[in-house]
Design a protein around this motif. Structure first.
Motif, PDB file in Angstrom:
ATOM      1  N   GLU A   1      46.464  45.899  29.562  1.00 52.14           N
ATOM      2  CA  GLU A   1      46.967  45.006  30.589  1.00 52.14           C
ATOM      3  C   GLU A   1      48.236  44.959  30.893  1.00 52.14           C
ATOM      4  N   THR A  41      44.512  52.284  35.862  1.00 53.50           N
ATOM      5  CA  THR A  41      44.454  51.037  35.437  1.00 53.50           C
ATOM      6  C   THR A  41      45.095  49.928  36.226  1.00 53.50           C
ATOM      7  N   GLY A  66      48.386  47.793  33.364  1.00 49.71           N
ATOM      8  CA  GLY A  66      47.761  47.375  34.684  1.00 49.71           C
ATOM      9  C   GLY A  66      48.739  46.288  35.555  1.00 49.71           C
ATOM     10  N   GLN A  69      45.492  45.703  36.524  1.00 48.61           N
ATOM     11  CA  GLN A  69      45.106  44.498  35.930  1.00 48.61           C
ATOM     12  C   GLN A  69      46.148  43.518  36.269  1.00 48.61           C
ATOM     13  N   ARG A 115      46.915  39.827  34.710  1.00 51.50           N
ATOM     14  CA  ARG A 115      46.472  39.004  34.041  1.00 51.50           C
ATOM     15  C   ARG A 115      47.493  37.805  33.493  1.00 51.50           C
TER      16      ARG A 115
END
Length: 284
Positions: free
Chosen positions: A175, A215, A178, A217, A219
């Motif tokens: 995460e 990658t 990302g 991402q 979050r």
């Protein structure tokens, strides 16, 4: 004229009428029939042709590029919120972020201090730790916020004890990769962010592999399991709250996921507070 072009045309006309010539350093001589700036004055300031700008105000031009929109925003003395709105109505997407470095504000500092039982800290888009409260130091270590623990990404990949305490390390680490890639897209010219990424690619095989597989991402909240020497194994929630200015600062708060985690956090924070009190007495 499409609704899209009409909204942009009306917004430009109203913003142009609002700006006084003296606001942009133009001389005021004689009677001006046009309230605010003239079209040719806006066009000249934005380095575009007056004919093209006229068609833009008449809704007869397609979507301008981001560079032109930023030039118009500057010429019309738009606020950051107005610049954001201009990009949305002209292109249907938010403008590139502008970063204005600033110290952590007094309100955020007060908020951190006002959370005596919940770990919380403030980071920027590079994941540099700008401020933290004592519960955060209790959870991540007294040195949290300095050295290799002065950056969340660096400590996650390069500090062994932090990696060992993260029972969901692979997921959390991916995460983070990302998020860094997403942040780089917003801040492509930031040398310090690029230096951090280069360092992590050089020093961590995992980071390098996940960076190379593109990658991406973002979050802002979730849960993770950790193992702490005082609290044992516990599940915590993390929530990211963003400031609405250009400082690109984020407050990350840690909360217990259940009653057992709440008790464990209390033990962790109490133990840290006791250690600080003992140190203060010894010094005194």
């Amino acid at each position: 004229m499409s609704r899209h072009n009409a909204d942009l045309a009306e917004f430009l006309r109203v913003m142009r009428a609002r700006v006084r010539p003296e606001d942009v350093g133009l001389p005021v001589a004689g009677h001006r029939r046009t309230p605010g700036l003239r079209r040719q004055e806006v066009a000249q300031s934005a380095a575009i042709s007056v004919e093209w700008y006229t068609r833009l105000e008449q809704g007869r031009v397609g979507s301008p590029g981001t560079t032109v929109l930023d030039a118009l925003a500057q010429a019309l003395r738009l606020s950051e919120s107005e610049r954001h709105h201009l990009h949305l109505i002209a292109r249907g997407e938010a403008p590139p972020s502008r970063h204005r470095p600033a110290p952590v504000g007094a309100a955020l500092q007060e908020l951190l201090c006002g959370m005596p039982l919940l770990p919380a800290y403030v980071v920027d888009f590079r994941f540099d730790v700008l401020a933290r409260n004592e519960p955060a130091a209790a959870l991540f270590g007294a040195d949290f916020g300095s050295g290799d623990t002065g950056n969340v990404a660096r400590m996650l990949f390069l500090v062994p004890r932090i990696r060992e305490m993260q029972l969901d390390w692979t997921r959390i680490a991916r995460e983070t990769v990302g998020n860094l890639r997403a942040n780089l897209a917003r801040h492509r010219t930031d040398a310090r962010l690029r230096a951090l990424i280069d360092e992590l690619r050089h020093r961590s095989e995992d980071f390098s592999a996940w960076w190379n597989d593109q990658t991406v991402q973002e979050r802002a909240n979730g849960t993770k399991r950790i193992r702490h020497p005082v609290g044992g194994e516990l599940t915590i929630c993390y929530t990211t709250l963003a400031t609405l200015d250009d400082s690109a600062q984020y407050l990350i708060a840690v909360t217990p996921a259940d009653a057992a985690a709440e008790q464990a956090l209390r033990r962790i924070v109490a133990s840290h507070a006791g250690a600080l009190t003992g140190t203060a007495r010894a010094v005194g």
